[in-house]
Write an enzyme that holds these catalytic residues in place. Sequence first.
Site, PDB file in Angstrom:
ATOM      1  CG  ASP A  67      -1.806   1.215   1.316  1.00  0.00           C
ATOM      2  OD1 ASP A  67      -2.955   1.089   0.848  1.00  0.00           O
ATOM      3  OD2 ASP A  67      -1.385   2.275   1.816  1.00  0.00           O
ATOM      4  CE1 TYR A  72       0.553   7.895   2.433  1.00  0.00           C
ATOM      5  CE2 TYR A  72       1.045   5.619   1.933  1.00  0.00           C
ATOM      6  CZ  TYR A  72       0.220   6.569   2.488  1.00  0.00           C
ATOM      7  OH  TYR A  72      -0.942   6.165   3.107  1.00  0.00           O
ATOM      8  CE  LYS A  97      -3.741   4.689   0.684  1.00  0.00           C
ATOM      9  NZ  LYS A  97      -2.316   4.582   1.014  1.00  0.00           N
ATOM     10  CG  HIS A 130      -4.559   9.707   0.246  1.00  0.00           C
ATOM     11  ND1 HIS A 130      -3.217   9.647  -0.010  1.00  0.00           N
ATOM     12  CD2 HIS A 130      -4.682   9.357   1.553  1.00  0.00           C
ATOM     13  CE1 HIS A 130      -2.576   9.284   1.082  1.00  0.00           C
ATOM     14  NE2 HIS A 130      -3.441   9.110   2.052  1.00  0.00           N
TER      15      HIS A 130
HETATM   16  N1  LIG Z   1      -5.259   6.385   3.860  1.00  0.00           N
HETATM   17  C1  LIG Z   1      -4.663   7.129   4.756  1.00  0.00           C
HETATM   18  O1  LIG Z   1      -5.025   8.294   4.987  1.00  0.00           O
HETATM   19  C2  LIG Z   1      -3.546   6.537   5.537  1.00  0.00           C
HETATM   20  C3  LIG Z   1      -3.042   7.188   6.692  1.00  0.00           C
HETATM   21  C4  LIG Z   1      -2.010   6.587   7.396  1.00  0.00           C
HETATM   22  C5  LIG Z   1      -1.501   5.361   6.977  1.00  0.00           C
HETATM   23  N2  LIG Z   1      -1.981   4.744   5.854  1.00  0.00           N
HETATM   24  C6  LIG Z   1      -1.474   3.436   5.384  1.00  0.00           C
HETATM   25  O2  LIG Z   1      -1.545   2.503   6.480  1.00  0.00           O
HETATM   26  C7  LIG Z   1      -0.246   1.950   6.723  1.00  0.00           C
HETATM   27  C8  LIG Z   1      -0.069   1.604   8.188  1.00  0.00           C
HETATM   28  O3  LIG Z   1      -0.323   2.691   9.028  1.00  0.00           O
HETATM   29  P1  LIG Z   1       0.824   3.540   9.753  1.00  0.00           P
HETATM   30  O4  LIG Z   1       2.103   3.304   9.059  1.00  0.00           O
HETATM   31  O5  LIG Z   1       0.375   4.932   9.845  1.00  0.00           O
HETATM   32  O6  LIG Z   1       0.857   2.986  11.244  1.00  0.00           O
HETATM   33  P2  LIG Z   1       0.885   1.537  11.955  1.00  0.00           P
HETATM   34  O7  LIG Z   1       1.121   0.462  10.944  1.00  0.00           O
HETATM   35  O8  LIG Z   1      -0.279   1.465  12.850  1.00  0.00           O
HETATM   36  O9  LIG Z   1       2.159   1.667  12.896  1.00  0.00           O
HETATM   37  C9  LIG Z   1       3.453   1.774  12.407  1.00  0.00           C
HETATM   38  C10 LIG Z   1       4.391   1.928  13.598  1.00  0.00           C
HETATM   39  O10 LIG Z   1       4.447   0.696  14.355  1.00  0.00           O
HETATM   40  C11 LIG Z   1       5.796   0.257  14.466  1.00  0.00           C
HETATM   41  N3  LIG Z   1       5.761  -1.220  14.421  1.00  0.00           N
HETATM   42  C12 LIG Z   1       5.384  -2.005  13.380  1.00  0.00           C
HETATM   43  N4  LIG Z   1       5.398  -3.295  13.720  1.00  0.00           N
HETATM   44  C13 LIG Z   1       5.794  -3.356  15.006  1.00  0.00           C
HETATM   45  C14 LIG Z   1       6.018  -4.423  15.926  1.00  0.00           C
HETATM   46  N5  LIG Z   1       5.798  -5.681  15.566  1.00  0.00           N
HETATM   47  N6  LIG Z   1       6.434  -4.117  17.180  1.00  0.00           N
HETATM   48  C15 LIG Z   1       6.645  -2.831  17.555  1.00  0.00           C
HETATM   49  N7  LIG Z   1       6.469  -1.773  16.724  1.00  0.00           N
HETATM   50  C16 LIG Z   1       6.042  -2.043  15.468  1.00  0.00           C
HETATM   51  C17 LIG Z   1       6.528   0.881  13.306  1.00  0.00           C
HETATM   52  O11 LIG Z   1       7.883   1.099  13.644  1.00  0.00           O
HETATM   53  P3  LIG Z   1       9.109   0.655  12.677  1.00  0.00           P
HETATM   54  O12 LIG Z   1       8.786   1.070  11.285  1.00  0.00           O
HETATM   55  O13 LIG Z   1      10.263   1.412  13.273  1.00  0.00           O
HETATM   56  O14 LIG Z   1       9.249  -0.832  12.847  1.00  0.00           O
HETATM   57  C18 LIG Z   1       5.801   2.227  13.190  1.00  0.00           C
HETATM   58  O15 LIG Z   1       6.327   3.149  14.123  1.00  0.00           O
HETATM   59  C19 LIG Z   1       0.680   3.080   6.231  1.00  0.00           C
HETATM   60  O16 LIG Z   1       2.002   2.667   6.074  1.00  0.00           O
HETATM   61  C20 LIG Z   1      -0.015   3.488   4.955  1.00  0.00           C
HETATM   62  O17 LIG Z   1       0.253   2.577   3.919  1.00  0.00           O
HETATM   63  C21 LIG Z   1      -2.996   5.334   5.152  1.00  0.00           C
END
Ligand SMILES: NC(=O)c1ccc[n+]([C@@H]2O[C@H](COP(=O)([O-])OP(=O)(O)OC[C@H]3O[C@@H](n4cnc5c(N)ncnc54)[C@H](OP(=O)(O)O)[C@@H]3O)[C@@H](O)[C@H]2O)c1
Length: 306
Positions: A67, A72, A97, A130
């Site tokens: 994704d 990004y 997106k 998005h």
């Molecule tokens: N549509 C939208 O508006 C929107 C908004 C936000 C995000 N997104 C999408 O959703 C995806 C995921 O959301 P997100 O990146 O915001 O947040 P998330 O996946 O909820 O959290 C990511 C965080 O968790 C840490 N992490 C991951 N696995 C872990 C584990 N097993 N143990 C401990 N820490 C862990 C990562 O650190 P490290 O990287 O340092 O491991 C990072 O700091 C995004 O990458 C993006 O593709 C979309």
Amino acid sequence: MFYGKQQEHALLVTILIMLEEFYMQKVILNNGVEMPILGFGVFQVPDPAQCEQAVSEALESGYRLIDTAAAYMNEEAVGAAIKKSGIPREELFITTKLWVQDAGYENAKKAFDVSLKKLGLDYLDLYLIHQPFNDYYGSWRAMEELYKEGKIRAIGVSNFYPDRLVDLILNNEVVPAVNQVETHPFFQQKVAKKVMEEYGVQIQSWGPFAEGQKNIFQNKLLAGIGEKYGKTVAQVILRWHIQRGVVSIPKSVHKERMVENFNVWNFTLSDEDMSAIATMDLGKSEIVDHFTADIAKVLNGWKIHE
Ligand SMILES: NC(=O)c1ccc[n+]([C@@H]2O[C@H](COP(=O)([O-])OP(=O)(O)OC[C@H]3O[C@@H](n4cnc5c(N)ncnc54)[C@H](OP(=O)(O)O)[C@@H]3O)[C@@H](O)[C@H]2O)c1
């Protein structure tokens, strides 16, 4: 046949990935397209080398859904990792997106071509609006055409709350296949999820770990549940998403975490565990509130190109 230690290890890893792929669940979207229920997100990985490495390692770990988004600023790096992986295109599920700045019929068509080129692909699996800002009705009409031309296998939206989602559905031909919204144990989107189910829209979680907020990885309730199964908090959360039928896309730049996050196929949370996690819901986001004037202003002002 004699294998050295390294070859034995490589063989074992390959077998494990094959088993994981076998067990990996999929959801079927409202147009019949299959989508993995667990994928990998690359928000906040703008450095090209780091992003390419992360996506390469995610693909090695067994993820097949990637994704990204024009906003990004890493579509090229994602494309480079896909190309290097050698994985047949039809085994992958690639989402990107359309950003707010590129909303509207003409702009959306152009932005789609730019994204496809950056990704080095000739079709997309999923293209999402998005944010529900700017002329997203014009964008949707462009996306409907691209979908009908076979350039996108499924089209959807992101951050569309029930009023905007239903209005878009009622006034257009193609019903979004997916709505990617913030959802995690602290914000379970119970009402929005019901509305999506009613209209056949697949819910997808962004921020499946609440972006690490509120010390989620140290949460006592989740850790206690994990102990019963020999699983980490992250694995319990992802399993909870899967059992709710929510597609999630956890992000990590650490390979050991990618592997950990993908190792969620061999246990099932009990009804009691699911009910306990249901009590964690605060019913609102502490990351972003889409109902404020400020967010409309900030996201409309966020430029990704001239
Ligand atoms: N549509 C939208 O508006 C929107 C908004 C936000 C995000 N997104 C999408 O959703 C995806 C995921 O959301 P997100 O990146 O915001 O947040 P998330 O996946 O909820 O959290 C990511 C965080 O968790 C840490 N992490 C991951 N696995 C872990 C584990 N097993 N143990 C401990 N820490 C862990 C990562 O650190 P490290 O990287 O340092 O491991 C990072 O700091 C995004 O990458 C993006 O593709 C979309």
